[in-house]
Scaffold this active site. Structure first.
Site, PDB file in Angstrom:
ATOM      1  N   PRO A  65       0.859  -1.127  -0.084  1.00  0.00           N
ATOM      2  CA  PRO A  65      -0.141  -0.068  -0.252  1.00  0.00           C
ATOM      3  C   PRO A  65       0.824   1.095  -0.002  1.00  0.00           C
ATOM      4  CG  PRO A  65       0.079  -1.068   2.122  1.00  0.00           C
ATOM      5  CD  PRO A  65       0.647  -2.076   1.218  1.00  0.00           C
ATOM      6  N   HIS A  66       0.487   2.209  -0.783  1.00  0.00           N
ATOM      7  CA  HIS A  66       1.389   3.366  -0.779  1.00  0.00           C
ATOM      8  C   HIS A  66       0.418   4.953  -1.110  1.00  0.00           C
ATOM      9  CE1 HIS A  66       1.071   1.633  -4.797  1.00  0.00           C
ATOM     10  NE2 HIS A  66       1.055   2.650  -5.323  1.00  0.00           N
ATOM     11  N   ALA A  67       0.636   5.996  -0.740  1.00  0.00           N
ATOM     12  CA  ALA A  67      -0.083   6.878  -1.107  1.00  0.00           C
ATOM     13  C   ALA A  67       1.176   8.144  -0.982  1.00  0.00           C
ATOM     14  CB  ALA A  67      -0.823   7.455  -0.125  1.00  0.00           C
TER      15      ALA A  67
END
Length: 154
Positions: A65-67
């Site tokens: 997960p990344h942002a």
């Protein structure tokens, strides 16, 4: 720039007990928010928005997960090994037990894609995955992820 520039033993959570994907993401969003001094809801919403585009599960029990977050802040990388695998909507339908979270400043896009690529390269080797799943300590996890992938040598 290397993953070890953003990852230390204090960023590794071993045997996280979470019943589902939502709880995993919520826990990691809270941890990232604490490190950044930002509202947890901001990090959580950014992660959920990315997941709505498609699952960040890579397959073989791994999720990334990344942002990217507004503002001038330092990147955060967290590694969580789950006590029990959870459904992360992976294409290979395997539940996830290794989660690597990357939160990156929108103001400094350089390094974001190379960091994601380096993480993916580290995770290509089956023996690295096996050793991550059996690591006894956070330092061992960091050392395993810091090793250059064989592709980097060519």
């Amino acid at each position: 720039m290397s993953i070890t520039d953003h990852l230390s033993a204090t960023d590794v959570i071993l045997d996280l007990d979470a019943p589902n994907k939502r709880t995993v993401l919520q826990f990691l969003a809270t941890e990232a928010a604490n490190r950044l001094g930002r509202p947890e809801g901001e990090i959580s919403e950014a992660l959920q928005a990315r997941e709505r585009l498609g699952s960040t599960a890579l397959g073989r029990g791994i999720a990334l997960p990344h942002a990217r977050i507004e503002g001038d802040l330092l990147p955060v990388v967290l590694v969580a090994r789950l006590r029990r695998p959870v459904d992360f909507e992976a294409r290979d339908e395997e539940p996830v037990d290794l989660v690597i979270l990357v939160v990156w400043p929108e103001a400094s896009p350089e390094g974001f894609l190379p960091t994601l690529s380096e993480i993916c390269g580290s995770l290509r080797e089956p023996q690295v995955l096996r050793r991550l799943r059996s690591a006894r300590g956070a330092d061992e996890v960091v050392a395993l992820l810091a090793r250059p992938s064989p592709e980097a040598a060519t």
